[in-house]
Motif scaffolding. Structure first.
Motif, PDB file in Angstrom:
ATOM      1  N   THR A  38      -2.171  -1.835   4.191  1.00 48.53           N
ATOM      2  CA  THR A  38      -1.042  -2.445   4.908  1.00 48.53           C
ATOM      3  C   THR A  38       0.309  -2.010   4.336  1.00 48.53           C
ATOM      4  OG1 THR A  38      -0.994  -4.490   3.588  1.00 48.53           O
ATOM      5  CG2 THR A  38      -2.432  -4.464   5.539  1.00 48.53           C
ATOM      6  N   GLY A  39       0.327  -1.601   3.046  1.00 47.12           N
ATOM      7  CA  GLY A  39       1.566  -1.087   2.460  1.00 47.12           C
ATOM      8  C   GLY A  39       2.029   0.161   3.207  1.00 47.12           C
ATOM      9  N   ALA A  40       1.053   0.996   3.601  1.00 45.51           N
ATOM     10  CA  ALA A  40       1.387   2.215   4.349  1.00 45.51           C
ATOM     11  C   ALA A  40       2.024   1.857   5.695  1.00 45.51           C
ATOM     12  CB  ALA A  40       0.127   3.050   4.571  1.00 45.51           C
ATOM     13  N   MET A  41       1.652   0.696   6.235  1.00 48.90           N
ATOM     14  CA  MET A  41       2.231   0.284   7.520  1.00 48.90           C
ATOM     15  C   MET A  41       3.700  -0.124   7.349  1.00 48.90           C
ATOM     16  SD  MET A  41      -1.175  -1.752   8.828  1.00 48.90           S
ATOM     17  CE  MET A  41      -0.735  -1.994  10.534  1.00 48.90           C
ATOM     18  N   TYR A  42       4.004  -0.842   6.238  1.00 49.79           N
ATOM     19  CA  TYR A  42       5.415  -1.190   5.971  1.00 49.79           C
ATOM     20  C   TYR A  42       6.213   0.082   5.671  1.00 49.79           C
ATOM     21  CZ  TYR A  42       4.230  -6.060   6.228  1.00 49.79           C
ATOM     22  OH  TYR A  42       3.813  -7.283   6.703  1.00 49.79           O
ATOM     23  N   ARG A  43       5.558   1.039   5.024  1.00 47.97           N
ATOM     24  CA  ARG A  43       6.224   2.316   4.754  1.00 47.97           C
ATOM     25  C   ARG A  43       6.494   3.067   6.062  1.00 47.97           C
ATOM     26  NH1 ARG A  43       5.837   4.343  -0.567  1.00 47.97           N
ATOM     27  NH2 ARG A  43       4.966   2.773  -1.980  1.00 47.97           N
ATOM     28  N   ILE A  93       5.840   9.152   3.654  1.00 47.38           N
ATOM     29  CA  ILE A  93       6.008   7.728   3.303  1.00 47.38           C
ATOM     30  C   ILE A  93       5.911   7.453   1.807  1.00 47.38           C
ATOM     31  CG2 ILE A  93       5.270   6.785   5.538  1.00 47.38           C
ATOM     32  CD1 ILE A  93       2.514   6.230   4.239  1.00 47.38           C
ATOM     33  N   ARG A  94       5.539   8.468   1.006  1.00 43.49           N
ATOM     34  CA  ARG A  94       5.400   8.237  -0.445  1.00 43.49           C
ATOM     35  C   ARG A  94       6.674   8.529  -1.222  1.00 43.49           C
ATOM     36  NH1 ARG A  94       1.589   4.681  -0.359  1.00 43.49           N
ATOM     37  NH2 ARG A  94       0.145   5.312   1.262  1.00 43.49           N
ATOM     38  N   LEU A  95       7.711   9.032  -0.561  1.00 45.98           N
ATOM     39  CA  LEU A  95       8.958   9.341  -1.270  1.00 45.98           C
ATOM     40  C   LEU A  95       9.596   8.059  -1.814  1.00 45.98           C
ATOM     41  CD1 LEU A  95      10.449  11.941   1.254  1.00 45.98           C
ATOM     42  CD2 LEU A  95       9.388  12.408  -0.970  1.00 45.98           C
ATOM     43  N   GLU A 131      -5.740  -4.036   2.004  1.00 44.35           N
ATOM     44  CA  GLU A 131      -4.972  -4.225   0.774  1.00 44.35           C
ATOM     45  C   GLU A 131      -3.497  -4.365   1.063  1.00 44.35           C
ATOM     46  OE1 GLU A 131      -2.881  -1.739  -0.960  1.00 44.35           O
ATOM     47  OE2 GLU A 131      -3.977   0.156  -0.758  1.00 44.35           O
ATOM     48  N   GLY A 132      -2.834  -5.215   0.263  1.00 44.77           N
ATOM     49  CA  GLY A 132      -1.399  -5.443   0.479  1.00 44.77           C
ATOM     50  C   GLY A 132      -0.836  -6.465  -0.481  1.00 44.77           C
ATOM     51  N   ARG A 133       0.014  -7.359   0.058  1.00 46.32           N
ATOM     52  CA  ARG A 133       0.656  -8.383  -0.778  1.00 46.32           C
ATOM     53  C   ARG A 133       0.331  -9.790  -0.282  1.00 46.32           C
ATOM     54  NH1 ARG A 133       1.755  -3.938  -2.128  1.00 46.32           N
ATOM     55  NH2 ARG A 133       3.499  -3.127  -3.340  1.00 46.32           N
ATOM     56  N   ASP A 134       0.001  -9.888   1.027  1.00 46.87           N
ATOM     57  CA  ASP A 134      -0.142 -11.205   1.663  1.00 46.87           C
ATOM     58  C   ASP A 134      -1.445 -11.319   2.438  1.00 46.87           C
ATOM     59  OD1 ASP A 134       0.417  -9.297   3.564  1.00 46.87           O
ATOM     60  OD2 ASP A 134       1.700 -10.589   4.783  1.00 46.87           O
ATOM     61  N   ILE A 135      -2.434 -10.507   2.116  1.00 48.52           N
ATOM     62  CA  ILE A 135      -3.667 -10.498   2.917  1.00 48.52           C
ATOM     63  C   ILE A 135      -4.429 -11.824   2.735  1.00 48.52           C
ATOM     64  CG2 ILE A 135      -5.799  -9.258   3.488  1.00 48.52           C
ATOM     65  CD1 ILE A 135      -3.152  -7.642   3.900  1.00 48.52           C
ATOM     66  N   GLY A 136      -4.649 -12.209   1.469  1.00 43.28           N
ATOM     67  CA  GLY A 136      -5.416 -13.432   1.208  1.00 43.28           C
ATOM     68  C   GLY A 136      -4.632 -14.712   1.451  1.00 43.28           C
ATOM     69  N   HIS A 189       9.850 -12.589  -4.727  1.00 39.01           N
ATOM     70  CA  HIS A 189      10.880 -13.599  -4.507  1.00 39.01           C
ATOM     71  C   HIS A 189      11.425 -13.654  -3.093  1.00 39.01           C
ATOM     72  CE1 HIS A 189      10.796 -13.167  -8.884  1.00 39.01           C
ATOM     73  NE2 HIS A 189      11.044 -14.465  -8.861  1.00 39.01           N
ATOM     74  N   ARG A 190      10.854 -12.894  -2.164  1.00 39.31           N
ATOM     75  CA  ARG A 190      11.388 -12.947  -0.798  1.00 39.31           C
ATOM     76  C   ARG A 190      10.984 -14.280  -0.156  1.00 39.31           C
ATOM     77  NH1 ARG A 190       7.374  -8.297   0.676  1.00 39.31           N
ATOM     78  NH2 ARG A 190       5.506  -9.535   1.024  1.00 39.31           N
ATOM     79  N   ALA A 191      11.751 -14.637   0.899  1.00 41.26           N
ATOM     80  CA  ALA A 191      11.516 -15.951   1.530  1.00 41.26           C
ATOM     81  C   ALA A 191      10.203 -15.990   2.312  1.00 41.26           C
ATOM     82  CB  ALA A 191      12.689 -16.275   2.446  1.00 41.26           C
TER      83      ALA A 191
HETATM   84  O1  C5P Z   1       1.543  -1.110  -1.361  1.00 40.21           O
HETATM   85  P1  C5P Z   1       2.777  -0.269  -1.195  1.00 40.21           P
HETATM   86  O2  C5P Z   1       3.474   0.012  -2.467  1.00 40.21           O
HETATM   87  O3  C5P Z   1       2.526   0.969  -0.394  1.00 40.21           O
HETATM   88  O4  C5P Z   1       3.754  -1.187  -0.308  1.00 40.21           O
HETATM   89  C1  C5P Z   1       5.085  -0.816  -0.029  1.00 40.21           C
HETATM   90  C2  C5P Z   1       5.925  -2.069   0.188  1.00 40.21           C
HETATM   91  O5  C5P Z   1       5.502  -2.723   1.389  1.00 40.21           O
HETATM   92  C3  C5P Z   1       5.789  -3.140  -0.904  1.00 40.21           C
HETATM   93  O6  C5P Z   1       6.687  -2.959  -1.963  1.00 40.21           O
HETATM   94  C4  C5P Z   1       6.058  -4.429  -0.150  1.00 40.21           C
HETATM   95  O7  C5P Z   1       7.440  -4.703  -0.111  1.00 40.21           O
HETATM   96  C5  C5P Z   1       5.603  -4.137   1.263  1.00 40.21           C
HETATM   97  N1  C5P Z   1       4.331  -4.772   1.597  1.00 40.21           N
HETATM   98  C6  C5P Z   1       4.352  -6.085   2.031  1.00 40.21           C
HETATM   99  N2  C5P Z   1       3.201  -6.674   2.457  1.00 40.21           N
HETATM  100  C7  C5P Z   1       2.034  -6.024   2.440  1.00 40.21           C
HETATM  101  C8  C5P Z   1       1.980  -4.683   1.960  1.00 40.21           C
HETATM  102  C9  C5P Z   1       3.160  -4.099   1.528  1.00 40.21           C
HETATM  103  O8  C5P Z   1       5.395  -6.715   2.048  1.00 40.21           O
HETATM  104  N3  C5P Z   1       0.933  -6.632   2.890  1.00 40.21           N
END
Ligand code: C5P
Length: 227
Positions: A38-43, A93-95, A131-136, A189-191
Motif C-alpha cells: 500500500t506504500g507504493a500506492m501512496y507513492r 516512486i522510489r526517489l 503491508e503499510g501503516r494502517d492495515i491492521g 502524528h498525523r490526524a
Molecule cells: O511504505 P512506504 O515507505 O513505501 O510508504 C510511503 C509513505 O506512504 C509512508 O511514509 C506513509 O506516509 C504512506 N503510507 C500510509 N499508509 C499506508 C502505507 C504508506 O500513510 N498504508
C-alpha cells in the motif's frame, strides 16, 4: 452480495525500513497469496500529484485523481513491478523526493479514502498479504493475522541507504537517517490513520534478524491461525 473469503487476510504494519516489503513479498510467495504494497500506492499518488501539478490543498482534485488510478502489482522474477494506469512506475516512486511527497499526500483525507476503498476491493477475497501503516487498524481491522514489524532507526536508515545506493541514487547516510526520522514523525502524528500498533498485533523486531528468520516466524504464526 458478500464475497466469499478463500484464505486469510494478513496485515503487516510498521515504520519505513523495518523490512515490511521484503518480508511481505516472501511471505505472500510462500503462501501463494496476493501481495499488496500500500506504500507504493501512496507513492503512485505522490508521483501523479507532481506530474499533474495538483495542489495539496485541493482535496477534491486529490480524491478524484487517487480514485481513478488503476494500480497493479506484477511479479517479475524476485521483484514485483508496480504499474499505474499501464505505466511501470517501480523506479520513479522510489526517489527520495517522492518518499517525502508520499508522506505529505498520505495526510489527506481524500487520498486515504480513495486508496482504502481500492485496497479493500483488491483484497476482498482474502488470501492476501497487505503491508503499510494502517492495515491492521483501519483497512482490515478484522484481519486474522496482524504483524507490527519494527527495527532501530539507525538500522532502518542503513537499509534505506543501501537500497538507494543499489539503485544508483547518491545520498549521504546522515540525510537518509534524518529523512527516516522525519517520515516516522509525520506518519505517527498525523490526524487521520496515524501509524500505531494494532492492539492484537504480533510485534517482530527485525533489527538483528535476517529476512528468512522474520518470514519463518511469520509463517509459524500464520500456521497456528490456520489450524
Ligand atoms: O511504505 P512506504 O515507505 O513505501 O510508504 C510511503 C509513505 O506512504 C509512508 O511514509 C506513509 O506516509 C504512506 N503510507 C500510509 N499508509 C499506508 C502505507 C504508506 O500513510 N498504508
Amino acid at each position: 452480495m458478500k464475497t466469499e473469503k478463500k484464505g486469510l487476510t494478513i496485515a503487516i504494519d510498521g515504520p519505513s525500513g523495518a523490512g515490511k516489503s521484503t518480508a511481505g513479498r516472501t511471505l505472500a510467495k510462500r503462501l501463494g497469496y496476493t501481495y499488496i504494497d500500500t506504500g507504493a500506492m501512496y507513492r503512485a499518488v505522490a508521483l501523479k500529484v507532481k506530474e499533474k501539478g495538483i495542489e495539496l490543498k485541493d482535496e477534491s482534485a486529490l480524491y478524484q485523481m487517487a480514485s481513478s488510478l488503476h494500480i497493479t502489482f506484477v511479479p517479475m522474477g524476485e521483484e514485483i513491478h508496480i504499474y499505474c494506469n499501464g505505466e511501470d512506475i517501480s523506479e520513479a516512486i522510489r526517489l527520495p523526493e517522492i518518499s517525502h511527497l508520499a508522506s505529505e499526500v498520505s495526510k489527506k483525507k481524500g487520498v486515504r479514502e480513495a486508496l482504502v476503498e481500492i485496497q479493500r476491493e483488491m483484497a476482498k477475497e482474502g488470501s492476501a498479504v497487505l503491508e503499510g501503516r494502517d492495515i491492521g487498524t483501519v483497512v482490515f481491522p478484522e484481519a486474522e493475522v496482524k504483524f507490527y514489524l519494527d527495527a532501530d532507526p539507525e538500522e532502518r536508515a542503513k537499509r534505506r541507504f543501501q537500497e538507494l545506493m543499489a539503485r544508483g541514487i547518491q545520498i549521504d547516510f546522515q540525510k537518509t537517517l534524518e529523512e527516516v526520522l522525519q517520515r516516522d514523525h509525520n506518519d505517527m502524528h498525523r490526524a487521520i490513520s496515524p501509524l500505531k500498533r494494532a492492539e492484537n498485533s504480533i510485534l517482530i523486531d527485525s533489527t538483528h534478524r535476517s529476512v528468512e528468520e522474520v518470514v519463518e516466524e511469520m509463517l509459524k504464526k500464520v500456521e497456528e491461525k490456520r489450524r
